[in-house]
Design a protein around this motif. Sequence first.
Motif, mmCIF file in Angstrom:
data_model
loop_
_atom_site.group_PDB
_atom_site.id
_atom_site.type_symbol
_atom_site.label_atom_id
_atom_site.label_comp_id
_atom_site.label_asym_id
_atom_site.label_seq_id
_atom_site.Cartn_x
_atom_site.Cartn_y
_atom_site.Cartn_z
ATOM 1 N N SER A 238 0.778 -1.208 0.014
ATOM 2 C CA SER A 238 -0.065 -0.053 0.132
ATOM 3 C C SER A 238 0.775 1.111 -0.088
ATOM 4 O O SER A 238 0.162 2.324 0.090
ATOM 5 N N PHE A 278 -7.407 0.171 -4.631
ATOM 6 C CA PHE A 278 -7.713 1.276 -4.101
ATOM 7 C C PHE A 278 -8.410 2.376 -5.049
ATOM 8 O O PHE A 278 -9.471 2.864 -4.618
ATOM 9 N N SER A 282 -12.209 3.407 -4.472
ATOM 10 C CA SER A 282 -12.739 4.733 -4.237
ATOM 11 C C SER A 282 -14.195 4.791 -5.087
ATOM 12 O O SER A 282 -14.927 5.878 -4.671
#
Length: 410
Positions: A238, A278, A282
């Motif tokens: 990450s 990610f 979102s």
Amino acid sequence: MACRGACCCGPVNEDNARFIMLLLLIILYLLCGAAVFSALEHPKEKQAKEKWAQRFEHFSQKYNLNKSDLEKFLRHYEEANMAGIRVDTLRPRWDFTGAFYFVGTVVSTIGFGMTTPATIGGKIFLIFYGLIGCAATILFFNLFLERIITVLAFVLKSCHEVQRRRRGVLPHDSRQDSSDVRLNRDDSLAGWKPSVYCVMMILCMAAVIISCCASAMYSSIEGWGYLDSLYFCFVAFSTIGFGDMVSSQRASYENQTVYRISNFFFILMGVCCIYSLFNVISIVIKQVLNWLLKKLEIPCRHCPRRSLRPRKNAVMPAHVRTRVRNISIDTDAVNDSETDGRRMSGEMISMRDFLVANKVNLAIMQKQLSETANGHPRPCGSTNRHNGFSGGVGALGIMNNRLAETSVDR
């Protein structure tokens, strides 16, 4: 009565409401996270501090050392520790191999922090090197996301086509003219889009598989526990990069070359998968915000009322879904070409629906960047709008363009 939440006064009010709600939710998320970590970690920190004070006192009394001199010596060791000098034997930090590992953590924005430049020249060079390197790596991640979306859209659409053929929706007769078969197939699949939730689940499974395989390698070679290895994988993939656990730091390993190549491969693939995940998450978060704004919406007397249209993929009772099913199919084209570029919130949309809902903002950003770069406005006909998509920037723009292509190519 004043409008509150996602009012129908216009897209600007909806964007402002969404931004404010997201800001409040992030602040609340930070407060909750701080409370949880404080409750979990603060007692351990307090215990370690008391234990160190006892050891320090016992050591100074045992060897009759002045406390101030001992503290000064420990500060010198902390400085040496930051320069890479440890009690244990570690590999050199700034030989070519160590420097290559360092620049990899820089351009990937991981930044473990176990190695930092100490010279003025190194710090100045890092500014320019990181500026170009991070930008190029982000571009690489975006291009990787583009290819991931392309492959997933192709595979999901092929699976969808196979399922429809098994159900008898698509023709099986091989004697039928191939052009007619292709025409019927294109017509039956014209409104199909890959679901954002399917893409999210596939990316999540890929990230879990890579993390589990990498954790097995780290736990056996580095001697970490398996849960600690999973923790390291998430922190590294990450790009959080705390630096409390860093791989490939010993002076030597068994099969050292194979391990370092495997370590590089796992970190690269893990970062790419988590970055893509990610971006997809979102999208889901923004859809949740739309749903919350819909729940908080209060009609305004002075605003024109929107016409109620059936929504694709909406969660609704069975009798209502049956009643509007035919209308939804007939009005897909209308919904996809709304003049304000937005759809009603509160529905579970596919990835293409979400991108269409945001095509106005993406088009404005693209137009501004293009005019700034070229020094003149873009031609009006330069935007491809035949499929309901418009240009975008960043990861969302890449998914926008790629899904536009994959939705009409087949």
